[in-house]
Design a protein around this motif. Structure first.
Motif, PDB file in Angstrom:
ATOM      1  N   LEU B   1       4.984  -7.897   9.263  1.00 22.70           N
ATOM      2  CA  LEU B   1       3.725  -7.226   8.975  1.00 22.70           C
ATOM      3  C   LEU B   1       3.209  -7.728   7.630  1.00 22.70           C
ATOM      4  O   LEU B   1       3.890  -7.667   6.620  1.00 22.70           O
ATOM      5  N   LYS B   3       1.505  -8.046   4.146  1.00 21.89           N
ATOM      6  CA  LYS B   3       1.293  -7.071   3.093  1.00 21.89           C
ATOM      7  C   LYS B   3      -0.172  -6.927   2.766  1.00 21.89           C
ATOM      8  O   LYS B   3      -0.644  -5.848   2.426  1.00 21.89           O
ATOM      9  N   THR B   4      -0.890  -8.049   2.792  1.00 23.14           N
ATOM     10  CA  THR B   4      -2.303  -8.045   2.413  1.00 23.14           C
ATOM     11  C   THR B   4      -3.120  -8.844   3.418  1.00 23.14           C
ATOM     12  O   THR B   4      -2.616  -9.774   4.043  1.00 23.14           O
ATOM     13  N   SER B  23      -7.257  -5.961   1.860  1.00 25.88           N
ATOM     14  CA  SER B  23      -6.713  -4.761   2.497  1.00 25.88           C
ATOM     15  C   SER B  23      -5.203  -4.738   2.342  1.00 25.88           C
ATOM     16  O   SER B  23      -4.545  -5.755   2.574  1.00 25.88           O
ATOM     17  N   HIS B  24      -4.696  -3.614   1.953  1.00 24.52           N
ATOM     18  CA  HIS B  24      -3.231  -3.443   1.828  1.00 24.52           C
ATOM     19  C   HIS B  24      -2.896  -2.032   2.278  1.00 24.52           C
ATOM     20  O   HIS B  24      -2.582  -1.155   1.463  1.00 24.52           O
ATOM     21  N   ASN B  25      -2.957  -1.826   3.589  1.00 27.82           N
ATOM     22  CA  ASN B  25      -2.796  -0.490   4.158  1.00 27.82           C
ATOM     23  C   ASN B  25      -1.431   0.130   3.915  1.00 27.82           C
ATOM     24  O   ASN B  25      -1.290   1.351   3.919  1.00 27.82           O
ATOM     25  N   ASN B  26      -0.417  -0.719   3.753  1.00 23.88           N
ATOM     26  CA  ASN B  26       0.945  -0.210   3.595  1.00 23.88           C
ATOM     27  C   ASN B  26       1.422  -0.215   2.152  1.00 23.88           C
ATOM     28  O   ASN B  26       2.624  -0.231   1.893  1.00 23.88           O
ATOM     29  N   ALA B  28       2.813   0.739  -1.302  1.00 22.29           N
ATOM     30  CA  ALA B  28       3.755   1.783  -1.669  1.00 22.29           C
ATOM     31  C   ALA B  28       3.384   2.380  -3.028  1.00 22.29           C
ATOM     32  O   ALA B  28       2.632   1.789  -3.803  1.00 22.29           O
ATOM     33  N   ASP B  31       3.810   0.132  -5.997  1.00 20.07           N
ATOM     34  CA  ASP B  31       3.158  -1.180  -5.968  1.00 20.07           C
ATOM     35  C   ASP B  31       1.950  -1.256  -6.897  1.00 20.07           C
ATOM     36  O   ASP B  31       1.150  -0.325  -6.971  1.00 20.07           O
ATOM     37  N   LYS B  69      -5.667   1.693  -0.481  1.00 24.63           N
ATOM     38  CA  LYS B  69      -5.409   0.850   0.690  1.00 24.63           C
ATOM     39  C   LYS B  69      -6.229  -0.427   0.687  1.00 24.63           C
ATOM     40  O   LYS B  69      -6.123  -1.265   1.602  1.00 24.63           O
TER      41      LYS B  69
END
Lengths: 117, 112
Positions: B1, B3-4, B23-26, B28, B31, B69
């Motif tokens: 998956l 990261k960006t 976009s960085h939906n995941n 943390a 981060d 995100k």
């Protein structure tokens, strides 16, 4: 700001020979150095992480016996491409992470263009 | 998956403001978001880093919404010398995760 140098900037070697690339942190001590490889029009791919005085940690798919990394001091790491082949031709970039307050930032070297004929 | 996620390429005219969104939906909690610039046959150069809201320095601004995100790198009044690849990275800072993972980047071309 912090400066990282690489030597040589470009090298041409014959297939089957070995090439050593040096990465130096000029004005700070680098506890950790990273080696990347970049093919034309592609992104940087991390090859390995080296910490001073210990063995390097290689990313999956990177042959540790082919890409020898030595990080003998806090200012110098070397990458040796052994028995180079044309498919090893690439742009190799190192980066260094410092100590203390700036330890969150990585400083990149100018890169080394390796051409294997 | 991944990261960006960034646009592969963008074109802009000289003198305009350029906004590149990542976009960085995941992302943390630990981060940070960092942007690098890379010219051909050179190593990446740090542009700006932020955790939330807005960060500005002498070359760019970084806008980060409350949910973190996504982020937007803003380059004011671009010139031909801003033609480069721009990478958005999200990684933990100072928490033992030291590796930087580069995505595809955005190839920005400035048109005279």
């Amino acid at each position: 700001g912090a400066v990282v140098s690489q030597h040589p900037s470009r090298v041409i070697c014959k297939s089957g020979t070995s090439v050593k690339i040096e990465c130096r942190s000029l004005d700070f001590q680098a506890t950790t150095m990273f080696w990347y490889r970049q093919f034309p029009k592609q992104s940087l791919m991390l090859m390995a992480t080296s910490n001073e005085g210990s063995k390097a940690t290689y990313e999956q798919g990177v042959e540790k016996d082919k890409f020898l990394i030595n990080h003998a001091s806090l200012t110098l790491s070397t990458l040796t491409v052994t028995s180079a082949h044309p498919e090893d031709s690439s742009f190799y970039i190192c980066s260094a992470r410092g100590q203390g307050e700036s330890s969150y930032e990585q400083y990149f070297g100018p890169g080394t263009r390796l051409t294997v004929t | 998956l991944a990261k960006t996620t960034q646009p592969i390429s963008m074109d802009s005219y000289e003198g305009q403001e350029v906004n590149i969104t990542c976009s960085h939906n995941n992302i943390a909690t630990n981060d940070y978001i960092t942007w690098y610039q890379q010219f051909p046959s050179q190593g990446p150069r740090f542009i700006i880093q932020g955790y939330k809201t807005k960060v500005t320095n002498e070359v760019a601004s970084l806008f980060i919404p409350a949910d973190r995100k996504s982020s937007t790198l803003s380059l004011p009044r671009v010139s031909l010398s801003d033609t480069a690849v721009y990478y958005c990275l999200v990684d933990a800072v100072g928490f033992g995760n030291e590796k930087l993972t580069f995505g595809t980047g955005t190839r920005l071309t400035i048109i005279p």
